[in-house]
Design a protein around this motif. Structure first.
Motif, short mmCIF file in Angstrom:
data_model
loop_
_atom_site.label_atom_id
_atom_site.label_comp_id
_atom_site.label_asym_id
_atom_site.label_seq_id
_atom_site.Cartn_x
_atom_site.Cartn_y
_atom_site.Cartn_z
N GLU A 59 18.04 -19.40 15.36
CA GLU A 59 18.94 -20.18 14.51
C GLU A 59 18.60 -21.67 14.53
O GLU A 59 18.77 -22.37 13.52
N GLN A 60 18.12 -22.18 15.67
CA GLN A 60 17.80 -23.61 15.74
C GLN A 60 16.63 -23.99 14.84
O GLN A 60 16.41 -25.16 14.54
N HIS A 61 15.88 -22.98 14.39
CA HIS A 61 14.78 -23.23 13.45
C HIS A 61 15.14 -22.81 12.03
O HIS A 61 14.26 -22.69 11.17
N GLY A 62 16.42 -22.54 11.78
CA GLY A 62 16.85 -22.22 10.43
C GLY A 62 16.89 -20.75 10.09
O GLY A 62 17.11 -20.39 8.93
N GLY A 63 16.66 -19.89 11.08
CA GLY A 63 16.67 -18.46 10.82
C GLY A 63 17.99 -17.81 11.18
O GLY A 63 18.98 -18.49 11.46
N MET A 64 18.00 -16.47 11.17
CA MET A 64 19.22 -15.73 11.45
C MET A 64 19.35 -15.36 12.92
O MET A 64 20.42 -14.93 13.35
N GLY A 65 18.26 -15.45 13.69
CA GLY A 65 18.34 -15.22 15.12
C GLY A 65 18.69 -13.79 15.50
O GLY A 65 19.26 -13.55 16.56
N LEU A 66 18.34 -12.82 14.64
CA LEU A 66 18.62 -11.41 14.95
C LEU A 66 17.40 -10.80 15.65
O LEU A 66 16.48 -11.50 16.04
N CYS A 67 17.41 -9.49 15.81
CA CYS A 67 16.33 -8.85 16.56
C CYS A 67 15.77 -7.64 15.81
O CYS A 67 16.19 -7.34 14.68
N GLU A 68 14.85 -6.94 16.45
CA GLU A 68 14.15 -5.84 15.79
C GLU A 68 15.09 -4.69 15.41
O GLU A 68 14.76 -3.90 14.52
N GLU A 69 16.23 -4.58 16.07
CA GLU A 69 17.15 -3.49 15.71
C GLU A 69 17.67 -3.68 14.28
O GLU A 69 17.92 -2.70 13.57
#
Length: 353
Positions: A59-69
């Motif tokens: 998230e700190q780079h502008g993404g959603m910060g989720l995972c492979e699941e």
């Protein structure tokens, strides 16, 4: 182990499915084949707006910060739609690799990828070709000594190679390795390449689930319309049983993909063998699905005008990407005979298996 998805995860998947149903059609897929790159910057930007390239970006780079699941759910939809954009090479493989590398490289490129402003491609010692290298802004490549290098595409010689799937664009890449491009070597590089291989193979397995499901749907729809002796051919046992067998194989492969995603996301020691089991099962279902769908269609299934070959070719290309079946079968066999792979009732999906 409970692999059921919660409401938020299912909503994310349905959102991406609805978007792709509206934006990615057989006509648009065919239209991209006629372009020089086979890719659409406009569509890539739209995918970024719904969060697909940045799903694994912190998230700190502008993404959603989720995972492979969550990632496997979305890549399954990409396979169902026959999406040609570099979701596997960039979102599923390059993003977590950049995250593990960290430092200035991650700080510079992860925000750009999440915003849909950049594409990254990853080479691997297991393959002489790099997928999507022709449109990538950043190339992460091995050298002959197994070191990992970060190379701008403009600094490399990229030669697109022929592929059976018109949507798949692979290239041979040559570059001058030096101290300024090298970012890891020795055991550190080997670990990064091993993780990339597992992520790439997992993504292929997930995409293959969607491909297989679409092949079954195409075959079932045709079997409902095509008549012989005054009845739809789908009413004959030989046809319905053939398609039902593929559906069973698909649903048996699905939990293996979900378990592999859990293993990759949580760094399980059995990550590699779980990924190989998932890719083997999913690709077997899809390649047999391609055969069954073609047999259901009969001679018309061979024609260029039919949409069937779009997904047939995708099934074959995903089967060959990020390790062919012989490689993954070897990893499973090695783990099985080493006694490190618990199998059987009560162990296959247990938490420590």
């Amino acid at each position: 182990m409970d692999f059921r998805f919660d409401e938020d995860q299912e909503l994310l998947q349905s959102t991406v499915r609805e978007f792709l149903q509206g934006e990615v059609t057989p006509e648009s897929v065919r239209a991209l084949w006629e372009t020089e790159t086979g890719r659409s910057p406009e569509l890539w930007k739209q995918l970024a707006e719904i969060g697909l390239p940045g799903l694994l970006v912190p998230e700190q780079h502008g993404g959603m910060g989720l995972c492979e699941e969550e990632m496997v759910l979305l890549i399954e939809e990409a396979g169902r739609a026959a999406l040609a954009e570099p979701v596997i090479s960039t979102a599923a493989v390059a993003v977590p690799l950049l995250g593990e590398i960290g430092g200035n490289l991650a700080n510079e490129w992860l925000p750009k990828i999440a915003a849909g402003e950049a594409i990254a491609a990853v080479g691997h010692p297991i393959s002489p070709f790099v997928e999507d290298a022709h449109v990538a802004n950043l190339l992460l490549l091995p050298d002959n000594d197994g070191a990992l290098h970060a190379v701008p595409r403009d600094a490399a010689e990229v030669k697109v190679q022929p592929a059976n799937d018109p949507s798949r664009r692979i290239a041979s890449v040559e570059f001058k390795a030096n101290e300024s491009t090298r970012i890891a070597s020795g055991g550190a590089a080997a670990g990064l390449f091993a993780a990339s291989l597992d992520r790439g193979a997992l993504a292929c397995a997930a995409g293959t689930l969607g491909v297989c499901d679409r092949l079954i749907s195409l075959a079932a729809a045709y079997a409902s319309e095509r008549k012989q002796f005054g009845k739809p051919i789908g009413s004959f046992q030989a046809v319905k049983h053939m398609l039902a067998d593929i559906k069973v194989k698909l649903e048996y492969a699905r939990p293996l993909v979900q378990r592999a995603a859990h293993s990759v996301a949580h760094g399980s020691a059995a990550r590699g063998v779980h990924v190989s089991m998932a890719k083997l099962a999913a690709c077997e279902a899809a390649t047999l699905g391609a055969k069954a769908a073609l047999q259901t269609h009969g001679a018309i299934g061979y024609t260029w005008e039919q949409d069937l070959h779009i997904w047939m070719r995708r099934a074959w290309s995903l089967d060959h990407a990020w390790g062919r079946s012989a490689f993954h079968l070897g990893r499973v066999r090695e783990a099985l005979f080493a006694g490190t792979l618990p199998i059987g009732p009560g162990t296959t999906f247990s938490g420590d298996a």
